[in-house]
Write a protein that holds these residues in place. Structure first.
Motif, PDB file in Angstrom:
ATOM      1  N   GLU A   6       0.833  -1.140  -0.118  1.00  0.00           N
ATOM      2  CA  GLU A   6       0.188   0.011   0.014  1.00  0.00           C
ATOM      3  C   GLU A   6       0.788   1.458   0.126  1.00  0.00           C
ATOM      4  O   GLU A   6       0.539   2.147  -0.472  1.00  0.00           O
ATOM      5  N   MET A   7       2.013   1.191   0.402  1.00  0.00           N
ATOM      6  CA  MET A   7       2.983   2.403   0.602  1.00  0.00           C
ATOM      7  C   MET A   7       3.998   2.429  -0.498  1.00  0.00           C
ATOM      8  O   MET A   7       4.432   3.531  -0.773  1.00  0.00           O
ATOM      9  N   ILE A   8       4.719   1.356  -0.809  1.00  0.00           N
ATOM     10  CA  ILE A   8       5.761   1.479  -1.834  1.00  0.00           C
ATOM     11  C   ILE A   8       4.860   2.047  -3.041  1.00  0.00           C
ATOM     12  O   ILE A   8       4.133   1.499  -3.559  1.00  0.00           O
ATOM     13  N   GLY A   9       5.635   3.014  -3.521  1.00  0.00           N
ATOM     14  CA  GLY A   9       5.526   3.700  -4.692  1.00  0.00           C
ATOM     15  C   GLY A   9       4.428   4.881  -4.438  1.00  0.00           C
ATOM     16  O   GLY A   9       4.009   5.583  -5.354  1.00  0.00           O
ATOM     17  N   ALA A  10       3.829   5.059  -3.081  1.00  0.00           N
ATOM     18  CA  ALA A  10       3.120   6.112  -2.898  1.00  0.00           C
ATOM     19  C   ALA A  10       3.766   7.195  -2.381  1.00  0.00           C
ATOM     20  O   ALA A  10       4.872   6.987  -1.748  1.00  0.00           O
ATOM     21  N   ALA A  11       3.039   8.382  -1.930  1.00  0.00           N
ATOM     22  CA  ALA A  11       3.747   9.581  -1.518  1.00  0.00           C
ATOM     23  C   ALA A  11       3.595   9.344  -0.004  1.00  0.00           C
ATOM     24  O   ALA A  11       2.843   8.737   0.621  1.00  0.00           O
ATOM     25  N   ILE A  12       4.767   9.543   0.706  1.00  0.00           N
ATOM     26  CA  ILE A  12       5.043   9.583   2.072  1.00  0.00           C
ATOM     27  C   ILE A  12       3.886  10.704   2.927  1.00  0.00           C
ATOM     28  O   ILE A  12       3.820  10.359   4.080  1.00  0.00           O
ATOM     29  N   SER A  13       3.382  11.514   2.078  1.00  0.00           N
ATOM     30  CA  SER A  13       2.708  12.509   2.652  1.00  0.00           C
ATOM     31  C   SER A  13       1.168  11.674   3.086  1.00  0.00           C
ATOM     32  O   SER A  13       0.538  12.243   3.824  1.00  0.00           O
TER      33      SER A  13
END
Length: 529
Positions: A50-57
């Motif tokens: 869910e997080m890899i490739g998504a913005a840290i924001s």
């Protein structure tokens, strides 16, 4: 991490990272996540996919986005960021307190190509710190409340100072005290303090079952016990006022009944801007503050009653002092042992003694030795029969004795038998009686030793001197028939229309005064043959 290790060192490092409870996160310079540890998944609730490739924001609260931009700018410049305490958001929207350390990822050519950051959950430690800070503030506020109770004399000032102490020392956004009317069941604010000068009107509350009565303050009064709401925007009791509470920024509230003379008379209510603010220790301390406030109000009520009684006693004493001081004679009050308890200014003036001297005197010290036995007997009679009088010389400090008529009445003062009375100066009367006695003596001497006959007569009786031998026992017939020469003077008073004059009469003629004998007391005359 989701990246595969390239050698043994990387394998060991990956094992350490994957076993840690801290979140290890990698992202590029644009803030796109490139790696996501098992600790990160556990901490934030997002799986690596869910997080890899998504913005840290995605895990940064909107109000903290500017902080993230500064964080990345520092790392792009090749500098580390250590122990940045901030907030991050979980997948379930819960906010976490975290401490983040960031390091730039540097390529072989020395350029910064990414960011590595470690996030540690410090929510529990921060809560403990805040709890400690809250308790410290509450202890300080409670100490201040107790000082206020001891040093404040009026009700309104006490309530106002306590509300201010709870806001300024206790850290609450609002504190107010309401007075409850049993007739209207309305809770009326009587003291308010807020950290926002524009927010000084508490939410309306009653002790009825209506919506206003379901507010924490109304519940506390109606149920006669504390009521705590740790999430005002979700608790069903605040439905009617929820939007107003949201606008004001209130998130938690607690209300505590105030008792006066054992009866609930009002409420102490405090508000906080933090959900879940009121825990057991806070509630206990605030309940203690409400109890201290109730004690203080009872004390002020007792003091006010005492002041009113004292004022009434002062008025009565001032009045009695004025009455006693206006008495024409001397006033005295002493107990059975002869200790003077009270006297008036005339007593000091006549006796010549001062206050301290009078307190050391016995009543018999104010009489000559010759009078003391008689006065003592009269004093005993007062205590035995209830009252008595005496006449004796009042002996002053300078041994001058003045004739006085003394009265005495027994009175119970504070459960003790006492004598209260007045003394009247009878010097003028004594002088008049002495002068009258002297005059009567001179008159008797003149009456008995006069060479001429002297006769004093009234309508019913006749008195004559030794030189006077009336011609007959009847009067006025004997006088009418006499041939003596008479000098007459009527005796009488204006109230009986008397007159006084002297008339020389011829033999056998009745003086004119006797013709008016019905209007006179009597007459007198002298005669020669």
């Amino acid at each position: 991490m989701t990246t595969a290790p390239t050698d043994l060192t990387d394998s060991r490092l990956a094992a350490i990272v994957e076993s840690s409870d801290d979140a290890f996160i990698g992202n590029d310079l644009e803030g796109i996540v490139t790696s996501w540890s098992r600790g990160a998944e556990k901490m934030f609730g997002f799986a690596p996919g869910e997080m890899i490739g998504a913005a840290i924001s995605r895990i940064i609260p909107p109000e903290k986005r500017h902080e993230q931009e500064q964080f990345l700018a520092t790392l792009r410049a090749g500098r580390e960021v250590k122990h940045l305490e901030t907030q991050r958001r979980r997948k379930d929207e819960q906010l976490l307190e975290v401490s983040i350390t960031g390091s730039p990822v540097v390529a072989a050519n020395g350029s910064v190509v990414g960011v590595a950051q470690i996030a540690r959950d410090i929510t529990a430690s921060k809560q403990r710190e805040r709890e400690f800070a809250r308790l410290s503030r509450l202890y300080e506020a409670l100490s201040h409340v107790n000082q206020i109770i001891v040093s404040t004399a009026t009700r309104d000032e006490l309530l106002s100072k306590i509300c201010r102490a709870l806001v300024e020392k206790g850290g609450f956004c609002m504190a107010w005290v309401g007075s409850h009317s049993p007739d209207t069941r309305v809770i009326t604010p009587v003291a308010v303090c807020s950290d926002d000068a524009s927010d000084l009107e508490p939410i309306r509350a009653t002790s009825d079952e209506d919506p206003a009565g379901r507010e924490p303050s109304g519940r506390a009064v109606r149920d006669e016990r504390p009521y705590v709401c740790n999430d005002l925007l979700k608790d069903a009791v605040t439905v009617a006022s929820r939007e107003e509470l949201r606008r004001r920024g209130y998130r938690a509230s607690a209300a505590f009944p105030i008792r006066e003379a054992g009866r609930v008379s009002g409420v102490l209510s405090v508000h906080a801007r933090e959900v879940g603010y009121f825990r057991d220790k806070e509630i206990s301390l605030l309940a203690e503050a409400a109890g201290d406030l109730s004690f203080g109000l009872d004390g002020i009520a007792r003091d006010e009653t005492r002041r009113q009684v004292e004022a009434e006693l002062r008025r009565e004493r001032d009045f009695s002092d004025a009455v006693i001081s206006s008495l024409p004679g001397v006033f005295y009050l002493y107990d059975r042992a002869g200790r003077f308890l009270r006297w008036n200014r005339n007593f000091e003036r006549v006796s010549g003694y001062g206050e301290a001297e009078i307190r050391g005197l016995h009543p018999l010290d104010l009489f000559s030795p010759a009078d003391r036995a008689g006065v003592s007997a009269r004093i005993d009679a007062v205590f035995e029969t209830g009252e008595s009088t005496a006449e004796a010389g009042f002996l002053g400090k300078h041994q001058l004795s003045t004739p006085y008529h003394f009265t005495g009445v027994r009175a119970e003062i504070d459960g003790h038998a006492c004598l209260v009375g007045v003394g009247i100066d009878v010097s003028e009367r004594v002088r008049a009686e002495t002068a009258l006695s002297a005059s009567e003596a001179r008159y008797r001497s003149l009456f008995e030793q006069a060479p001429d006959g002297i006769l004093i007569a009234s309508v019913t009786r006749v008195k004559s001197s030794s030189a006077c031998t009336p011609p007959t026992s009847s009067f006025p017939t004997s006088i009418r028939r006499s041939r003596w020469r008479w000098t007459w003077c009527m005796l009488g008073t204006p109230t009986v229309e008397s007159c006084a004059f002297v008339a020389k009469t011829a033999p056998c003629s009745l003086p004119m005064c006797w013709r008016r004998e019905c209007r006179t007391i009597g007459c007198w005359g002298s005669f020669v043959t």
